[in-house]
Design an enzyme around this catalytic site. Structure first.
Site, mmCIF file in Angstrom:
data_model
loop_
_atom_site.group_PDB
_atom_site.id
_atom_site.type_symbol
_atom_site.label_atom_id
_atom_site.label_comp_id
_atom_site.label_asym_id
_atom_site.label_seq_id
_atom_site.Cartn_x
_atom_site.Cartn_y
_atom_site.Cartn_z
ATOM 1 N N ASN A 1 0.826 -1.309 0.113
ATOM 2 C CA ASN A 1 -0.077 0.165 -0.112
ATOM 3 C C ASN A 1 0.883 0.954 0.059
ATOM 4 O O ASN A 1 -0.008 2.370 -0.526
ATOM 5 C CB ASN A 1 -1.097 -0.193 1.294
ATOM 6 C CG ASN A 1 -1.560 1.530 1.647
ATOM 7 O OD1 ASN A 1 -2.858 2.276 0.467
ATOM 8 N ND2 ASN A 1 -0.884 1.974 2.610
ATOM 9 N N TYR B 1 2.630 10.777 -10.570
ATOM 10 C CA TYR B 1 2.339 9.840 -9.400
ATOM 11 C C TYR B 1 1.107 9.369 -10.318
ATOM 12 O O TYR B 1 0.903 7.996 -9.978
ATOM 13 C CB TYR B 1 0.616 10.249 -8.571
ATOM 14 C CG TYR B 1 -0.142 9.745 -7.939
ATOM 15 C CD1 TYR B 1 0.445 9.194 -6.624
ATOM 16 C CD2 TYR B 1 -2.377 9.858 -7.976
ATOM 17 C CE1 TYR B 1 -0.518 8.194 -6.069
ATOM 18 C CE2 TYR B 1 -2.526 9.112 -7.095
ATOM 19 C CZ TYR B 1 -1.777 8.256 -5.952
ATOM 20 O OH TYR B 1 -2.357 7.659 -5.208
ATOM 21 N N LYS C 1 1.097 5.049 -11.207
ATOM 22 C CA LYS C 1 -0.344 4.227 -10.717
ATOM 23 C C LYS C 1 -1.020 2.728 -12.096
ATOM 24 O O LYS C 1 -1.660 2.002 -11.825
ATOM 25 C CB LYS C 1 -1.861 5.048 -9.650
ATOM 26 C CG LYS C 1 -0.966 5.283 -8.020
ATOM 27 C CD LYS C 1 -0.671 4.305 -7.520
ATOM 28 C CE LYS C 1 -0.494 4.841 -6.760
ATOM 29 N NZ LYS C 1 -0.195 4.232 -5.077
#
Length: 258
Positions: free
Chosen positions: A79, A146, A150
């Site tokens: 995570n 980012y 992802k």
């Protein structure tokens, strides 16, 4: 998720936000949890461990710690992540910033899979869950590094699910929408300072931001036997945001328009 009792679990990014909520949820479900972060971790019932989730030696050490303490490993929740800051234009970010975001957000989950999967397979199978984001599906939901990192996580779990065929190890991604965490705090703080907090989350059909516990519930589902036939999947938990491109209006019959 009654079948999580006694399971050996690692959670990274467990000092706050989604990681902390998920570590606590695993503990509540009866799992034995190693809660990892670069910062101090305080989750009742979990064993804290300081690691850098993008460092291979640290990730390997967390897996060995779980095996030594709990007799093996069943579940790894990869995570840990960083935003890289909210100046996200491609022309605004230097190579060093790109490299650090990719190191933590994408290489970190890859290292988790590399080191966790063989030990999970030894137990007859289990689950690896990686945190991606709705920002990995299309532009407009996060800074460039980012978002790209992802998108890489979404592909990574697909590749890993195929390469782990026959091992009993399932690999999936959870894709949070806008959740109030330490990472997104600047967004919430800015909205509150401008008096526009009520607008947060209005682009999704539920018209609200999410809670870390709602992501934790999805992770526990993916980790549990209830998701025994879910593999290589990317599960959005975003209030419906990713079901459509954001629009200024609603294509609904006038009488039903809210």
């Amino acid at each position: 998720m009654s079948d999580l009792g006694g399971k050996s679990v690692i959670v990274t990014g467990a000092a706050s936000g989604i990681g902390r909520a998920t570590a606590a949820a695993f503990v509540a479900a009866g799992a034995k949890v190693i809660a990892c972060d670069r910062a101090d971790v305080s989750v009742d019932g979990a064993t804290p461990m300081r690691i850098d989730a993008g460092d291979e030696a640290d990730v390997a050490a967390s897996v060995e710690r779980a095996c030594a303490d709990h007799g093996g490993l069943d579940i790894f929740f990869a995570n840990a992540g960083i935003s890289g800051g909210y100046v996200g234009g491609i022309f605004d970010v230097d190579a060093a910033a790109w490299a650090e975001v990719l190191r933590v957000n994408l290489i970190g989950p890859a290292l988790a899979i590399k080191h966790a999967a063989p030990r999970i397979a030894e137990r007859g199978g289990g689950a690896i869950i990686c945190t991606a984001s709705v920002a990995g599906l299309r532009s407009g939901a996060g800074p460039a590094p980012y978002s790209a990192s992802k998108a890489g996580v979404i592909n990574l779990v697909q590749v890993a699910a195929q390469q782990l065929a026959g091992t009993g190890v399932r690999v999936n991604a959870v894709l949070p929408g806008l959740i109030e965490t330490g990472m997104t705090q600047p967004i919430y703080d800015d909205a509150r300072a401008r008096g526009s907090e009520a607008a947060i989350g209005k682009l999704n059909p539920l018209r609200r931001g999410g809670e870390a516990e709602e992501i934790a519930a999805a992770v526990l589902f993916l980790a549990s036997g209830a998701a025994s036939y879910v593999n290589g999947a990317a599960l959005p938990v975003d209030g419906g945001l990713s079901s459509s491109h954001p629009t200024s209006g609603r294509f609904t019959v006038g009488a039903l328009r809210p």
